[in-house]
Motif scaffolding. Structure first.
Motif, PDB file in Angstrom:
ATOM      1  N   ALA A 175      -0.809  -6.218  -3.951  1.00  0.00           N
ATOM      2  CA  ALA A 175      -0.562  -4.775  -3.982  1.00  0.00           C
ATOM      3  C   ALA A 175      -1.752  -4.053  -4.600  1.00  0.00           C
ATOM      4  N   HIS A 176      -2.396  -4.726  -5.533  1.00  0.00           N
ATOM      5  CA  HIS A 176      -3.566  -4.139  -6.201  1.00  0.00           C
ATOM      6  C   HIS A 176      -4.794  -4.173  -5.279  1.00  0.00           C
ATOM      7  N   ILE A 178      -5.098  -4.075  -2.151  1.00  0.00           N
ATOM      8  CA  ILE A 178      -5.057  -3.197  -0.975  1.00  0.00           C
ATOM      9  C   ILE A 178      -5.809  -1.889  -1.254  1.00  0.00           C
ATOM     10  N   ARG A 179      -5.850  -1.524  -2.535  1.00  0.00           N
ATOM     11  CA  ARG A 179      -6.585  -0.303  -2.899  1.00  0.00           C
ATOM     12  C   ARG A 179      -8.092  -0.523  -2.903  1.00  0.00           C
ATOM     13  N   VAL A 189      -3.886  -9.710   2.295  1.00  0.00           N
ATOM     14  CA  VAL A 189      -3.411 -10.857   1.517  1.00  0.00           C
ATOM     15  C   VAL A 189      -4.496 -11.940   1.492  1.00  0.00           C
TER      16      VAL A 189
ATOM     17  N   TYR B  71       4.691  -3.516  -0.056  1.00  0.00           N
ATOM     18  CA  TYR B  71       3.367  -3.709   0.527  1.00  0.00           C
ATOM     19  C   TYR B  71       2.901  -2.419   1.174  1.00  0.00           C
ATOM     20  N   GLU B  74       0.891   1.561  -2.238  1.00  0.00           N
ATOM     21  CA  GLU B  74      -0.220   1.884  -3.138  1.00  0.00           C
ATOM     22  C   GLU B  74      -1.317   2.657  -2.412  1.00  0.00           C
ATOM     23  N   LEU B  75      -1.307   2.621  -1.076  1.00  0.00           N
ATOM     24  CA  LEU B  75      -2.339   3.335  -0.315  1.00  0.00           C
ATOM     25  C   LEU B  75      -2.065   4.834  -0.225  1.00  0.00           C
ATOM     26  N   ASP B  78      -4.396   8.267  -0.874  1.00  0.00           N
ATOM     27  CA  ASP B  78      -5.766   7.764  -0.945  1.00  0.00           C
ATOM     28  C   ASP B  78      -6.389   7.815   0.446  1.00  0.00           C
TER      29      ASP B  78
END
Lengths: 420, 116
Positions: A175-176, A178-179, A189, B71, B74-75, B78
């Protein structure tokens, strides 16, 4: 009519399972499949391990079919309907079951994610995308058991615990990450697993445990694998036109999508259009390989299936062809060569960065593909070979390097012109 | 309430604000109302084109997708693109539009999955 509806709902996955399962017994006898399958299960499986060379084609197809069956049952138990990410996940697992994944080395990772969900009081179902792509690090389990020369009473628990740990930390970590690339690396992944693989590799290295590489590949079934790929693509093509005779008219709307994470072509454009795209991506993959005179082996077959799977989850000809062309340029203009299987795989898996072409146009896509080829071998050396999605690891860096710059210089020009 | 729900809420606020700003809407209110069961985001804007409202209803009004709960969220917030609301649409249960005298009100409702 019921069969048509069932096929439509499940996006042909049961059909694919039956075909691959049947083909296993056409190519080899049950005894050959049994002995070959045992060799596959006992292989260290690190990148690049061609299961066709290790266990034979029949055993490999049996391995692929069992993995598909297991995951389809899991999805049914969890009550999931077919979506783009899920279809891509199952096809990716199937593809990598040609070179690194088997039922034995994937389960501890699933267990790790399950334990994470429990400790966080979250629903395991919510993690399904991570679950499906998590097994890219499954060689870690096999290597600890069969690649270290440890006695089994020590190696088996060590491998299972390592897999559970990898699965446990992956959801939060992916999840981290992906940024980091802002959704422009479709194998997110794979990027997260690359970092984890690097960590495990340095830990093992610090205890003087040498990481062995996979070994040579087998090209003797090139023709058969080409026909299997073309056959599967043809089934998707026929199904698309059977379900919707006007599917071709609707196809251009799908190709307008940038493909950036998290897109779902099944949700956005429907099953027939997605099936057509899956078929086209299959034909493009095989076509590129044949035009360049490249041989199909287990890992390359895995690449073809993965691209077909992502035909429901971000990839289409408009965003893939430029990056593949850039990757081809990257090989022919530098001292790299398609004699290396890694480079052939990179030519296919470069499509991880296809959203860059989808968003910023073909020229930028070619540059992204070119950079990807340069970074991929370094990424392999960096992560040690436990992450089967090495190209996903490399693609994360390509996207992270390019996107912040592109967003600054192009947002008021080309992007708005194209998408407004 | 699970911390994850609040993190998602804050991203939704960021995504909605950015989306409206990228479309040149310089005067809007974004209200946040949360209880143990659900959360509502209420947008009030005076000058918002009908085509933008239609786009939001189409994208956000689609069915919620469980896969995106973990999933991809978080985007949100942005992006530099005016037309990206896909992830938001997977996290919202319902969108309602009200046309009042001199402004439009959009109410987005998200039911909390994780109350603990």
């Amino acid at each position: 009519m019921e069969i048509v509806n069932y096929i439509k709902k499940r996006m042909l996955l049961p059909v694919i399972f039956i075909i691959l399962f049947a083909l296993a017994f056409i190519f080899d006898t049950p005894k050959e499949i049994y002995t070959g399958y045992l060799r596959i299960l006992q292989s260290p499986s690190v990148l690049i391990s061609d299961y066709i060379r290790i266990g034979g084609l029949g055993a490999t197809l049996f391995n692929v079919a069992t993995i598909i069956l297991f995951n389809v049952i899991l999805l049914k138990k969890l009550g999931f309907k077919m979506s783009g990410p899920i279809f891509a996940g199952v096809f990716t697992i199937a593809g990598f079951s040609f070179f690194g994944k088997n039922i034995f080395n994937t389960l501890p990772i699933y267990l790790g994610i399950y334990l994470y969900a429990k400790t966080q009081k979250l629903d395991y179902k919510s993690f399904i995308i991570v679950v499906l792509f998590s097994t890219g690090i499954s060689p870690l389990v096999s290597f600890m058991i069969f690649g270290t020369n440890w006695p089994l009473y020590f190696g088996i628990p060590a491998g299972i615990i390592a897999g559970v740990i990898a699965g446990f930390v992956l959801p939060a970590f992916s999840a981290h990450t992906i940024r980091f690339h802002r959704g422009y690396n479709l194998y997110n992944v794979g990027f997260a697993l690359g970092v984890l693989s690097m960590l495990f590799a340095v830990i093992l290295h610090s205890f003087n445990i040498e990481l062995n590489v996979g070994g040579p590949t087998s090209e003797i079934y090139h023709t058969e694998l080409v026909w299997i790929s073309l056959g599967l693509s043809l089934i998707f093509l026929i199904s698309a036109f059977t379900l919707d005779p006007k599917v071709l008219k609707k196809y251009p709307s799908l190709m307008k999508s940038s493909g950036r994470l998290v897109s779902d072509f099944i949700r956005d454009y429907g099953n027939p259009v997605t099936m057509l795209n899956v078929a086209v991506m299959g034909f493009i993959s095989v076509g590129v390989l044949l035009i360049l005179g490249l041989k199909v082996n287990g890992p390359v077959m895995g690449g073809i299936l993965t691209i077909m799977g992502f035909g429901a989850f971000g990839k289409h000809p408009r965003n893939c062809i430029p990056v593949m062309f850039g990757a081809w340029l990257g090989v022919v203009l530098t001292n790299y060569s398609f004699d290396s299987v890694g480079m052939v795989l990179a030519l296919l898996f470069v499509t991880a960065v296809s959203p860059i072409a989808g968003r910023y146009g073909p020229f930028i896509g070619i540059i992204a593909g070119f950079f990807h080829i340069l970074i991929t071998p370094l990424a392999y050396a960096f992560q040690g070979g436990f992450d089967l999605y090495n190209n996903g690891f490399a693609a994360g860096f390509v996207a992270a390097l390019m996107i912040p710059f592109l967003e600054v210089i192009m947002k008021d020009k080309k992007v708005e012109e194209i998408y407004e | 309430m699970n911390k994850l729900e609040y993190r998602v809420d804050s991203k939704i606020i960021k995504q909605l604000s950015l989306f409206l700003m990228l479309h040149g809407i310089k005067d809007f209110q974004l209200e946040f109302h949360s209880n143990n069961k659900n959360v509502q985001f209420i947008i009030k804007a005076k000058s918002i084109k009908q085509e933008i409202v239609d786009f939001m209803v189409e994208k956000i009004g689609r069915k919620r997708e469980l896969e995106i709960e973990i999933y991809g969220w978080e985007l949100m917030g942005d992006t530099d693109s005016k037309n990206e609301l896909d992830i938001l649409g997977s996290l919202i249960d319902k969108i309602e539009v009200k046309k009042l005298d001199d402004y439009i009100e959009l109410t987005l409702t998200r039911v909390y999955r994780y109350n603990e």
